[in-house]
Design an enzyme around this catalytic site. Structure first.
Site, PDB file in Angstrom:
ATOM      1  N   LYS A  52       1.020  -1.294   0.168  1.00  0.00           N
ATOM      2  CA  LYS A  52      -0.083  -0.273  -0.024  1.00  0.00           C
ATOM      3  C   LYS A  52       0.570   1.802   0.387  1.00  0.00           C
ATOM      4  O   LYS A  52       0.466   2.063  -0.757  1.00  0.00           O
ATOM      5  CB  LYS A  52      -1.156   0.234   1.352  1.00  0.00           C
ATOM      6  N   ARG A 122      -3.422   2.770   8.897  1.00  0.00           N
ATOM      7  CA  ARG A 122      -3.402   1.892   7.901  1.00  0.00           C
ATOM      8  C   ARG A 122      -2.539   0.292   7.646  1.00  0.00           C
ATOM      9  O   ARG A 122      -1.587   1.438   7.665  1.00  0.00           O
ATOM     10  CB  ARG A 122      -3.852   2.397   6.455  1.00  0.00           C
ATOM     11  N   GLY A 131      -6.178 -10.345   8.341  1.00  0.00           N
ATOM     12  CA  GLY A 131      -5.818 -10.696   9.561  1.00  0.00           C
ATOM     13  C   GLY A 131      -5.221  -9.516  10.402  1.00  0.00           C
ATOM     14  O   GLY A 131      -5.030  -9.500  12.026  1.00  0.00           O
ATOM     15  N   MET A 133      -4.558  -5.446  11.020  1.00  0.00           N
ATOM     16  CA  MET A 133      -5.408  -4.452  12.093  1.00  0.00           C
ATOM     17  C   MET A 133      -6.517  -3.749  10.789  1.00  0.00           C
ATOM     18  O   MET A 133      -6.216  -3.040   9.102  1.00  0.00           O
ATOM     19  CB  MET A 133      -4.639  -2.903  12.716  1.00  0.00           C
ATOM     20  N   ARG A 377      -3.803  -1.128  -5.950  1.00  0.00           N
ATOM     21  CA  ARG A 377      -3.032  -2.673  -6.932  1.00  0.00           C
ATOM     22  C   ARG A 377      -3.251  -3.771  -7.876  1.00  0.00           C
ATOM     23  O   ARG A 377      -4.541  -3.331  -8.152  1.00  0.00           O
ATOM     24  CB  ARG A 377      -3.562  -3.490  -5.405  1.00  0.00           C
ATOM     25  N   HIS A 494     -10.378 -42.017  -8.542  1.00  0.00           N
ATOM     26  CA  HIS A 494     -10.682 -42.261  -9.684  1.00  0.00           C
ATOM     27  C   HIS A 494     -11.663 -41.008 -10.490  1.00  0.00           C
ATOM     28  O   HIS A 494     -11.407 -41.041 -11.943  1.00  0.00           O
ATOM     29  CB  HIS A 494     -11.564 -43.353  -9.551  1.00  0.00           C
ATOM     30  N   ARG A 672       0.627 -47.936 -23.756  1.00  0.00           N
ATOM     31  CA  ARG A 672       1.150 -48.958 -22.895  1.00  0.00           C
ATOM     32  C   ARG A 672       0.250 -49.742 -22.835  1.00  0.00           C
ATOM     33  O   ARG A 672      -0.712 -49.769 -22.870  1.00  0.00           O
ATOM     34  CB  ARG A 672       0.710 -47.948 -21.310  1.00  0.00           C
ATOM     35  N   GLU A 799       8.415 -46.217 -12.926  1.00  0.00           N
ATOM     36  CA  GLU A 799       7.029 -45.363 -11.952  1.00  0.00           C
ATOM     37  C   GLU A 799       7.233 -46.477 -10.822  1.00  0.00           C
ATOM     38  O   GLU A 799       6.972 -46.591 -10.026  1.00  0.00           O
ATOM     39  CB  GLU A 799       6.147 -46.256 -12.698  1.00  0.00           C
ATOM     40  N   SER A 818       9.344 -42.651 -19.399  1.00  0.00           N
ATOM     41  CA  SER A 818       8.087 -42.038 -19.267  1.00  0.00           C
ATOM     42  C   SER A 818       7.315 -41.560 -17.696  1.00  0.00           C
ATOM     43  O   SER A 818       7.312 -43.405 -17.266  1.00  0.00           O
ATOM     44  CB  SER A 818       6.720 -42.695 -20.163  1.00  0.00           C
ATOM     45  N   THR A 821       4.134 -40.608 -12.847  1.00  0.00           N
ATOM     46  CA  THR A 821       4.461 -40.071 -11.974  1.00  0.00           C
ATOM     47  C   THR A 821       3.814 -40.780 -10.148  1.00  0.00           C
ATOM     48  O   THR A 821       3.321 -40.591  -9.217  1.00  0.00           O
ATOM     49  CB  THR A 821       4.960 -38.528 -11.232  1.00  0.00           C
ATOM     50  N   ASN A 822       2.333 -41.189 -10.588  1.00  0.00           N
ATOM     51  CA  ASN A 822       1.804 -41.356 -10.048  1.00  0.00           C
ATOM     52  C   ASN A 822       1.645 -43.074  -9.118  1.00  0.00           C
ATOM     53  O   ASN A 822       2.023 -42.638  -7.314  1.00  0.00           O
ATOM     54  CB  ASN A 822      -0.101 -41.557 -10.342  1.00  0.00           C
ATOM     55  N   ASP A 823       2.325 -43.703 -10.063  1.00  0.00           N
ATOM     56  CA  ASP A 823       2.276 -44.599  -9.379  1.00  0.00           C
ATOM     57  C   ASP A 823       4.264 -43.972  -8.394  1.00  0.00           C
ATOM     58  O   ASP A 823       4.509 -45.615  -7.041  1.00  0.00           O
ATOM     59  CB  ASP A 823       3.155 -45.880 -10.004  1.00  0.00           C
ATOM     60  N   CYS A 885       3.754 -38.951 -17.511  1.00  0.00           N
ATOM     61  CA  CYS A 885       2.264 -39.442 -17.740  1.00  0.00           C
ATOM     62  C   CYS A 885       1.744 -39.388 -16.824  1.00  0.00           C
ATOM     63  O   CYS A 885       0.202 -40.102 -16.912  1.00  0.00           O
ATOM     64  CB  CYS A 885       2.278 -40.663 -18.837  1.00  0.00           C
ATOM     65  N   TYR A 905       8.821 -34.074 -22.857  1.00  0.00           N
ATOM     66  CA  TYR A 905       7.265 -32.988 -23.545  1.00  0.00           C
ATOM     67  C   TYR A 905       6.783 -33.495 -22.285  1.00  0.00           C
ATOM     68  O   TYR A 905       7.200 -34.937 -20.901  1.00  0.00           O
ATOM     69  CB  TYR A 905       6.708 -34.497 -24.646  1.00  0.00           C
TER      70      TYR A 905
HETATM   71  P1  ADP Z   1      -8.397  -2.103   3.394  1.00  0.00           P
HETATM   72  O1  ADP Z   1      -7.355  -2.509   3.071  1.00  0.00           O
HETATM   73  O2  ADP Z   1      -8.778  -2.980   3.751  1.00  0.00           O
HETATM   74  O3  ADP Z   1      -8.454  -1.851   1.816  1.00  0.00           O
HETATM   75  P2  ADP Z   1      -7.899   0.493   3.760  1.00  0.00           P
HETATM   76  O4  ADP Z   1      -6.293   0.836   4.002  1.00  0.00           O
HETATM   77  O5  ADP Z   1      -7.900   0.546   2.075  1.00  0.00           O
HETATM   78  O6  ADP Z   1      -8.216  -0.525   4.262  1.00  0.00           O
HETATM   79  O7  ADP Z   1      -8.369   1.844   3.946  1.00  0.00           O
HETATM   80  C1  ADP Z   1      -9.958   1.401   3.877  1.00  0.00           C
HETATM   81  C2  ADP Z   1     -11.172   2.684   3.843  1.00  0.00           C
HETATM   82  O8  ADP Z   1     -10.331   3.430   4.385  1.00  0.00           O
HETATM   83  C3  ADP Z   1     -10.193   3.046   2.217  1.00  0.00           C
HETATM   84  O9  ADP Z   1     -10.628   2.701   1.434  1.00  0.00           O
HETATM   85  C4  ADP Z   1     -10.758   4.684   2.076  1.00  0.00           C
HETATM   86  O10 ADP Z   1     -12.258   4.395   1.847  1.00  0.00           O
HETATM   87  C5  ADP Z   1     -10.604   5.082   3.940  1.00  0.00           C
HETATM   88  N1  ADP Z   1      -9.517   5.825   3.713  1.00  0.00           N
HETATM   89  C6  ADP Z   1      -8.129   5.374   4.053  1.00  0.00           C
HETATM   90  N2  ADP Z   1      -7.024   6.584   4.381  1.00  0.00           N
HETATM   91  C7  ADP Z   1      -8.139   7.543   3.661  1.00  0.00           C
HETATM   92  C8  ADP Z   1      -7.327   8.813   3.998  1.00  0.00           C
HETATM   93  N3  ADP Z   1      -6.353   9.693   4.135  1.00  0.00           N
HETATM   94  N4  ADP Z   1      -8.610   9.396   3.333  1.00  0.00           N
HETATM   95  C9  ADP Z   1     -10.422   9.215   3.664  1.00  0.00           C
HETATM   96  N5  ADP Z   1     -10.607   7.548   3.549  1.00  0.00           N
HETATM   97  C10 ADP Z   1      -9.686   7.383   4.434  1.00  0.00           C
HETATM   98 MG    MG Z   2      -8.237  -0.441   0.970  1.00  0.00          MG
HETATM   99 MG    MG Z   3       1.378 -46.928 -13.425  1.00  0.00          MG
END
Ligand code: ADP
Ligand code: MG
Ligand code: MG
Length: 926
Positions: A52, A122, A131, A133, A377, A494, A672, A799, A818, A821-823, A885, A905
């Site tokens: 990010k 963020r 997972g 924050m 991204r 199978h 075979r 094999e 050939s 690789t199964n067996d 194969c 191959y």
């Molecule tokens: P995630 O990784 O879950 O997408 P983000 O870090 O992208 O979380 O943040 C989630 C949302 O928070 C973003 O899509 C955006 O809409 C809002 N956000 C983050 N930073 C700002 C900011 N500087 N101004 C306004 N909204 C923000």
């Molecule tokens: Mg985001």
């Molecule tokens: Mg065989």
């Protein structure tokens, strides 16, 4: 004890020395990277700034409207955990400097009582990681700054809405005010619901947030604060710097929370990578109708079409869009609602792609009609979209064709061949249970619980073959069925194997199915389906549905296999064939197919197969009434009777091979010789045994006795493969005769033939020598009888580990190897594929194996044997032809491995051919 002391004193010593050094060094280390008018980082610094942060910097660099901010590097995370959760000394001053820079750029100040600066905080690892924050927005607000924001914006409701959100997010994420196990709802949401019910008693909670007045919003804030105090014993922090410190600490802390650890373990992400923290000036999508927030893709991630795709909400902060509280609108509607920002978005779409040279998934906010970019991204996409985007980006000169080959994940390619459920139909259907996705695509049909009835029912409609598990006896039913559903067995059972070879939709191991063969019912939970009722399966994700769902074949199949669609009329096909052409340009390794019938060959050839890598002759014995002759052969108690039965089989085999050679149009075919233990061909229940006895004019007792005779304790390691041909050379003679006669006939008709006769299960050089003798002698006889000749090769499967170890001896006789690789996997691991379902899933979970060794070559173990065999084989026969194969031939990572060890191959099921070609090309270009 002494040892502990030693280490302790050693530690204190180095600790005493260290500070002076690190302090000096630490001064030089840059931990904080600005972005905005001044930008320190760029996209290449992903490791240091996280995905990010690196891309925010890159966007700022190329002039996109990114609110200013800074990224605290992943090195701080590493330092934090290496030093008992403390920060580098210089961090604080670096952060303060960067905040000052933001303040100067924006003319706002953190905690200011006129124009307060608000921040978002963020997390951001190298790859986005569930997972971690959650984002904190509107940081910097307190009872005083909120009034300043109200005055400066002239919008009190907005200011208090921001404050309310901030306490909720910070209270949850940093202070840990979350749902208790005893509660049903998030405590903040609970307060909101209760409050709404109080102020609008008649509307039962169906109130739009915008109806809440300023005074009411203030009261909500008050209740939030009381909740925080009650739960944590602490007051909500009022100092913006303290708030910032708390948030940064929470991000780093979340790197080691359970969810993040579990995720990292699952995807093999090292803990040492660490996360970065992004701090950014807030922009506001919640100031009213001229503001909003959204997410968008530069192309449609489902179809790949080049359109701005996504959704937005007006008068909303980012998290509202994904939270699902309000229903967002398609981004195209922005054109009407906010035409100027829309125009900007379209320009951004172009800039992003031109710069990142890939489809982007980005987040934006509009504040009073001004567009801001908050994230970008590379976007996730379906197989279909991946192909289209790769091909069209080459056309647009954004990328070259070699890059395009790498843009399509090889294991996603079969998605483009699979039939699909009608999108609306699937949405409306009720999911009964889930199994393993074993053959991608969608299938709907009447439930049939055995092969015979499936064949019958298929004459008048679509059939779904539902079985506990399948065996070769079910083959006809499987062919007739639209899809195959089993209650037991894994992705290499199978059912799965055959389904893939035939390109059938298949879900296996759906354990929730209770199949009653006697009552002819399938129970799932409380629902009961009778034979003849409709069920549907999605082999792409393993879902099982009740009832009939509408499907459509993929366009590529309609062009290449059904030949019902003109290639010119299908964009999907054209993109696909373009990609395949590039693969051909790049590839050094051939891709052959595992096929036993002319239809399968024709399909594989249409997909670009360069020949047959494995023709399993035993599959041919199950068709029509051939099985009778086969059984007669097996039941024969002497050679004479066996030869009589084999004579009946000869014309069948010859006809099959003729068809296959014709369909191959000059391409090579590895055939075979008979491989499975004979008892697999015999009936095991009393009724079928009686039928067979009658047909053959023998007694039931004699059939029973022979079945018992053939019983083996461990058939996989028993009387099978070349061991059969050595015991009963007449079988090898008959098969060779059929192959050579077919070859001669087809050659006569003007089509080139390249038979390659393959002896299975060889472990000793002598075994192969004995079989080769029989093969050559038989061929000679046929040549003499027909007065014609044809070229053919004789080789063997590798094999059994012993074969790999003595490959130099075997290669003296074998013209090709050939890898079966199964067996080879079963015998090397001492692990039965068909029984591995009971412990292998556990092994994957516990990291004993990194992937299913029956799906993806165990490169460190089995792979070593393959390398030995390649080396030794070449040492005694330099130009030896090398292939694979086993089922692994269609697995992308195994294909890459085969490329690396220098195979000529790989061979895989017809519908996997495109995937293997793509994987082979990817190995060649990288
Ligand atoms: P995630 O990784 O879950 O997408 P983000 O870090 O992208 O979380 O943040 C989630 C949302 O928070 C973003 O899509 C955006 O809409 C809002 N956000 C983050 N930073 C700002 C900011 N500087 N101004 C306004 N909204 C923000
Ligand atoms: Mg985001
Ligand atoms: Mg065989």
């Amino acid at each position: 004890m002494a040892q502990t002391k030693k280490t302790k004193s050693a530690k204190t010593k180095s600790a005493k020395k260290a500070p002076a050094k690190t302090a000096n060094k630490a001064k030089d280390i840059k931990y904080v990277y600005d972005f905005g008018k001044k930008t320190d980082g760029d996209a290449k610094l992903r490791e240091l700034l996280g995905g990010k942060g690196a891309n925010l910097a890159e966007m700022a660099r190329i002039g996109l409207p990114v609110p200013p901010g800074f990224t605290i590097s992943t090195e701080v995370c590493t330092h934090y955990y290496a030093n008992k959760r403390t920060y580098p000394k210089v961090l604080d001053s670096q952060i303060r400097k960067s905040v000052e820079l933001m303040e100067k750029q924006l003319g706002k100040k953190l905690g200011d009582l006129k124009t307060p600066l608000l921040l978002s905080v963020r997390s951001g690892a190298r790859d986005s990681m569930p997972g971690m924050m959650d984002t904190i927005l509107n940081l910097g607000l307190n009872d005083e700054t909120v009034e300043a924001l109200a005055t400066s914006s002239g919008n009190a409701r907005f200011a208090w809405d921001c404050y309310r959100r901030f306490i909720q997010m910070y209270g949850d994420v940093v202070m840990g005010v979350q749902k208790l196990p005893s509660e049903d709802h998030d405590p903040f949401e609970e307060i909101i619901e209760k409050f709404k019910a109080e102020i609008f008693p008649k509307q039962k909670g169906e109130v739009d947030d915008s109806k809440i007045s300023v005074t009411q919003m203030k009261e909500l804030v008050n209740r939030f604060k009381i909740l925080v105090k009650k739960r944590t014993g602490k007051d909500f922090p009022t100092c913006p710097w303290e708030q910032l410190e708390g948030s940064v600490g929470a991000v780093f802390g979340s790197w080691m929370n359970d969810r993040a650890i579990v995720y990292r373990r699952k995807y093999g992400i090292p803990a040492a990578w660490g996360t970065a923290v992004n701090v950014q000036a807030m922009v506001f999508g919640n100031t009213g109708k001229k503001s909003g927030s959204g997410v968008a893709f530069t192309r449609d991630p489902a179809s790949g079409e080049k359109v701005l795709y996504g959704e937005f909400l007006t008068d909303a902060q980012g998290e509202d869009v994904v939270a699902g509280v309000r229903t967002p609108r398609p981004v195209a509607q922005l054109k009407k609602v906010l035409p100027n920002p829309f125009k900007e978005l379209v320009a951004v779409q172009k800039t992003l792609e031109k710069h990142f040279k890939d489809m982007q998934d980005f987040e934006f906010t509009i504040e009073e009609e001004k567009l801001y970019m908050l994230q970008t991204r590379n976007g996730k996409r379906t197989g279909l979209a991946a192909v289209r985007i790769a091909v069209e980006m080459v056309k647009e000169r954004l990328i070259d064709w070699k890059t395009a080959i790498n843009r399509v994940p090889a294991d996603q390619l079969d998605q483009v061949l699979a039939p699909v459920f009608d999108a609306a139909a699937q949405k409306a259907a009720d999911t009964l249970c889930k199994g393993l996705p074993a053959g991608p695509g969608a299938a709907s049909g009447r439930v049939c619980l055995n092969a015979e009835r499936a064949v019958e029912a298929a004459k008048s409609g679509k059939v779904l073959l539902v079985r506990q598990e399948t065996s070769p006896e079910d083959l006809r039913g499987m062919i007739a069925a639209e899809g195959i559903l089993t209650a037991r067995g894994g992705v290499s059972s199978h059912a799965a194997l055959v389904a893939r070879q035939m390109g059938k939709v298949c879900v296996c191991g759906a354990a929730a199915l209770e199949i009653d063969y006697k009552a002819r019912t399938v129970k799932v939970g409380k629902k009961t389906f009778k034979e003849g009722d409709f069920m549907s399966i999605n082999g792409t994700n393993g879902e099982v549905f009740g009832g009939e769902l509408k499907t459509a074949p993929s366009e590529i199949i309609q062009v290449l296999v059904d030949k019902k669609l003109s290639p010119k009329k299908s964009r999907a096909y054209q993109n696909f064939s373009k990609l395949m052409k590039w693969c051909e340009q790049a590839t050094k390794m051939d891709v052959r197919t595992n096929a036993d019938s002319p239809t399968q060959v024709a399909n594989a050839v249409a997909f670009g197969a360069s020949g047959i890598g494995l023709c399993r002759t035993e599959h041919m014995f199950f068709e029509g009434n051939r099985i009778d002759a086969m059984r007669q052969m097996i039941l024969a108690d002497d050679e004479k009777n066996r030869r009589t039965a084999l004579k009946k089989l000869l014309p069948f085999q010859r006809k099959d091979f003729t068809g296959i050679f014709k369909a191959l149009e000059g391409r090579p075919a590895t055939i075979r010789l008979l491989d499975p233990p004979l008892h697999e061909f015999l009936p095991h229940d009393q009724n079928s045994q009686r039928d067979l006895a009658k047909k053959l004019g023998v007694s039931l007792a004699s059939v029973k006795r022979r079945v018992e005779d053939l019983h083996e304790f461990n058939p996989m390691l028993g009387h099978r493969g070349c061991r059969l041909g050595i015991s009963y050379s007449e079988i090898t003679e008959m098969q060779t005769q059929a192959i050579i006669e077919a070859a001669l006939a087809v050659q006569e008709s003007g089509i080139e033939v390249k038979p390659e006769i393959m002896v299975p299960l060889v472990g000793f050089a002598k075994e192969l020598e004995l079989q080769v003798e029989v093969i050559h002698a038989t061929a000679k006889k046929v040549f003499a009888a027909k007065g014609k000749k044809v070229k053919y090769l004789v080789g063997t499967m590798i094999e059994i580990p012993r074969a790999a170890l003595v490959a130099d001896e075997i290669a003296k006789t074998a013209q090709f190897f050939s890898f079966g690789t199964n067996d080879l996997t079963q015998t090397t691991l001492g692990m039965s594929r068909d029984d591995s379902g009971s412990f292998l899933p556990n092994y994957t979970e516990m990291d004993v194996v990194s992937a299913n060794p029956f799906a993806s070559v165990d490169q460190t173990g089995v792979g070593q044997l393959m390398e030995i065999a390649v080396k030794k084989g070449k040492s005694s026969r330099r130009g030896i032809k090398l292939g694979i194969c086993g089922e692994h031939g269609g697995d992308p990572s195994s294909v890459v491995f085969c490329h690396n060890i220098g195979l000529n191959y790989v061979s895989c099921s017809p519908f996997r051919v495109p995937t293997a070609r793509l994987a082979a090309a990817q190995a060649a270009v990288s």
